[in-house]
Design an enzyme around this catalytic site. Structure first.
Site, PDB file in Angstrom:
ATOM      1  N   ASP A 126       0.831  -1.198   0.000  1.00 46.37           N
ATOM      2  CA  ASP A 126       0.000   0.000   0.000  1.00 46.37           C
ATOM      3  C   ASP A 126       0.872   1.258   0.000  1.00 46.37           C
ATOM      4  OD1 ASP A 126      -2.814   1.002   0.413  1.00 46.37           O
ATOM      5  OD2 ASP A 126      -1.921   1.892   2.190  1.00 46.37           O
ATOM      6  N   GLU A 135       1.645  -0.659  -5.064  1.00 47.12           N
ATOM      7  CA  GLU A 135       0.583   0.312  -5.321  1.00 47.12           C
ATOM      8  C   GLU A 135       1.260   1.677  -5.280  1.00 47.12           C
ATOM      9  OE1 GLU A 135      -3.243   2.725  -3.878  1.00 47.12           O
ATOM     10  OE2 GLU A 135      -1.502   2.357  -2.641  1.00 47.12           O
TER      11      GLU A 135
HETATM   12  C1  NOJ Z   1      -4.449   2.928  -0.861  1.00 47.67           C
HETATM   13  C2  NOJ Z   1      -5.590   2.012  -0.548  1.00 47.67           C
HETATM   14  O1  NOJ Z   1      -5.895   1.263  -1.685  1.00 47.67           O
HETATM   15  C3  NOJ Z   1      -6.724   2.887  -0.112  1.00 47.67           C
HETATM   16  O2  NOJ Z   1      -7.930   2.181  -0.007  1.00 47.67           O
HETATM   17  C4  NOJ Z   1      -6.344   3.536   1.193  1.00 47.67           C
HETATM   18  O3  NOJ Z   1      -7.366   4.435   1.581  1.00 47.67           O
HETATM   19  C5  NOJ Z   1      -5.037   4.314   1.057  1.00 47.67           C
HETATM   20  N1  NOJ Z   1      -4.033   3.572   0.352  1.00 47.67           N
HETATM   21  C6  NOJ Z   1      -4.482   4.633   2.413  1.00 47.67           C
HETATM   22  O4  NOJ Z   1      -4.017   3.460   3.017  1.00 47.67           O
END
Ligand code: NOJ
Length: 562
Positions: free
Chosen positions: A220, A281
């Site tokens: 993440d 991500e």
């Molecule tokens: C990316 C995640 O996919 C999202 O859902 C989240 O709100 C943010 N990162 C913060 O962790």
């Protein structure tokens, strides 16, 4: 113990670098399947549906967070990285899930959330209690405020969800005190990744889950861990930033992140073969910066968000695909395609809007509503395009049903912090997180035994229920099954893309591993080439020699008789 690649299971995981062309299904546990009837999906619910995923033909699943959490950001606010939230189950349920997935030849990836924790995490609680200058505070980004009394935040950074990026705490002695940074919600304090404790802790967390048998991690906010030294003010306007590389911002894509991932890669390699993987991500541009995350000594995969965000336009799609393949290919990495996830409007709805480009803020009842039929037709074509491209692909739960966004959720049920922090300027992401329909006739569409669902489902979900599509020729779930089978048979994920330019500029056409792919984004039918037979089609063909508008086909050389 992980037995990835059992010889008796038909699985791509037998190959060391299985991730290069794997199709991974994103499970959002809260909304996938509820086993105990409380209206919240859970891990036993996922386990019970694993045969469905194996039958769909995916290679593995990525579980969004199920860790102990107050759910201030739907679990991306982790209070204990080594435990399961009671709403989702227990550690024993994870073990059962992994073992059952392994039996079915499915890899299990889990979400790792290293940029921030929950404010309920024991480390943050200890940091607040310990006071300024303590080793406990050094694990997070606490700073004194500006002005003599410290009443102004340390700098001008904003939260990605809206509002200020800093919150001031009350010190243990009751006085107004230091500020802490949170690039997301106020309940998600950012770690300080220059602190050795943080690095050691996450290496230990990686080992904890690897020892339990996971095949890898979706990481993440992978571009956010390191902030520019001194935490300088942001000096660019949002308009300027939109035209600049992401690292023009002092909190995104800073060079220091790469040594973290190199260390993790070394750690993961000690567990293989087969490879355990890291998937980034990272919302980073230009693509050359993304490729830095995917160098051979770093991560394995990184989502191609330019593809997800691309308009429904042949020229732009071709440019994005070329840039992605070329740039990731230059570092020896596969491209990792994705069209939907839990943060964006589902592609079956996005592509049915008047301006079918990226929609991240959600859609409300009062907004112009997507054209469901048009959106679904294009979504099916987009999926056939994606699944034919060389590289890996991620699917988001429900897209195999053609599921649309819930665009008419009552505002009072919204839970996404984006809704509140944007002061209701953005609906947020709840519309793509609604519990999915398994059974057209059952209460709650079979999501839970009691019919309870933590977010309401729209009545039209009945049309999309898995049991209403199962075995029905031409249904979306059967399209996904067929496409995934053919993709595997033809090894399309390992193919090499060669554009076929004889067609109109509004028609995408390419060859890959002996399969020809045609996607018609123009406003008139496109002729099918002679000498090829259709092996997969995203929608009905009106005649044997033409591809309708917003339709994709896969072709194989026609067999000649005699
Ligand atoms: C990316 C995640 O996919 C999202 O859902 C989240 O709100 C943010 N990162 C913060 O962790």
């Amino acid at each position: 113990m992980l037995r990835l690649g059992r010889p008796d299971v038909k699985s791509v995981l037998r190959e060391r670098d299985w991730w290069r062309d794997a199709v991974i299904y994103q499970v959002y546990p809260r909304s996938f399947a509820d086993s105990d009837g409380d209206g919240t999906g859970d891990l036993p619910g996922v386990t019970a549906r694993l045969p469905y995923l194996a039958d769909l033909g995916v290679d593995g699943l990525w579980l969004s967070p199920f860790y102990r959490s107050p759910l201030a950001d739907a679990g991306y606010d982790v209070a204990d990285y080594r435990d399961v939230d009671p709403r989702f189950g227990t550690l024993a349920d994870v073990d059962t899930l992994i073992a059952r997935a392994d039996d079915l030849g499915l890899a299990v990836l889990v979400d790792l959330v290293p940029n921030h924790s929950s404010d309920q995490h024991p480390w943050f609680q200890a940091a607040v209690a310990a006071g300024p200058g303590s080793p406990e505070r050094a694990r997070y980004l606490f700073r004194d405020g500006r002005r003599a009394t410290g009443e102004l935040p340390p700098n001008n950074w904003r939260s990605g969800f809206g509002g200020p990026g800093w919150t001031r705490i009350t010190e243990p002695d009751g006085r107004p005190g230091q500020w802490y940074l949170h690039l997301f919600d106020v309940h998600q304090p950012d770690f300080d990744w220059t602190c050795p404790d943080v690095r050691a802790e996450f290496e230990s967390v990686l080992r904890f889950w690897l020892d339990r048998g996971v095949a890898g991690f979706r990481v993440d906010v992978a571009h956010g861990l390191i902030k520019a030294p001194g935490l300088p003010d942001l000096t660019r306007t949002p308009e300027e930033l939109a035209t600049l590389p992401t690292h023009a911002s002092p909190f995104w894509d800073q060079d220091g992140v790469h040594e973290v991932y190199a260390a993790w890669r070394r750690l993961l390699e000690s567990y293989g073969p087969p490879d355990r993987v890291l998937c980034a991500e990272a919302w980073v541009s230009p693509p050359e910066r993304m490729a830095r995350y995917l160098r051979p000594e770093e991560m394995h995969q990184g989502f191609a968000f330019d593809f997800l965000g691309c308009r429904w336009d042949a020229t732009q799609l071709r440019m994005v695909i070329d840039a992605e393949l070329h740039t990731m290919g230059a570092v020896g990495a596969p491209s990792t395609w994705v069209l939907s996830n839990h943060d964006v409007v589902r592609h079956a709805s996005r592509l049915g809007t008047a301006d079918p480009g990226p929609v991240t803020g959600g859609i409300r009842a009062g907004d112009p509503q997507p054209d469901r039929a048009l959106g679904l037709r294009r979504a099916r074509a987009a999926t056939l395009l994606m699944l034919a491209l060389p590289g890996a692909a991620y699917l988001y739960q429900g897209e195999e049903l053609g599921l649309p966004e819930h665009t008419r959720l009552p505002d009072e049920v919204r839970e996404d912090p984006v809704w509140v922090r944007s002061e209701h300027a953005h609906a947020g992401r709840d519309g793509c997180r609604v519990p999915i329909p398994w059974s057209a006739q059952a209460p709650g569409f079979g999501f839970s035994p009691t019919g309870a669902t933590w977010l309401p489902q729209p009545p039209e979900f009945a049309e999309y229920a898995a049991d209403a599509q199962d075995g029905v020729p031409g249904s979306t779930v059967e399209l996904y099954r067929a496409a995934l089978r053919l993709r595997r048979e033809h090894r399309l994920g390992r193919g090499r893309l060669a554009w076929v330019s004889a067609m109109s500029s509004e028609v995408l056409a390419f060859d890959t591993y002996g399969v020809r792919v045609i996607v018609n984004l123009s406003s008139e039918t496109a002729a099918l080439p002679d000498g090829w037979s259709v092996i997969c089609q995203s929608g009905p063909l009106e005649s044997a020699d033409a591809v309708p508008v917003d339709t994709a086909v896969w072709l194989a050389p026609a067999r000649t008789c005699g």
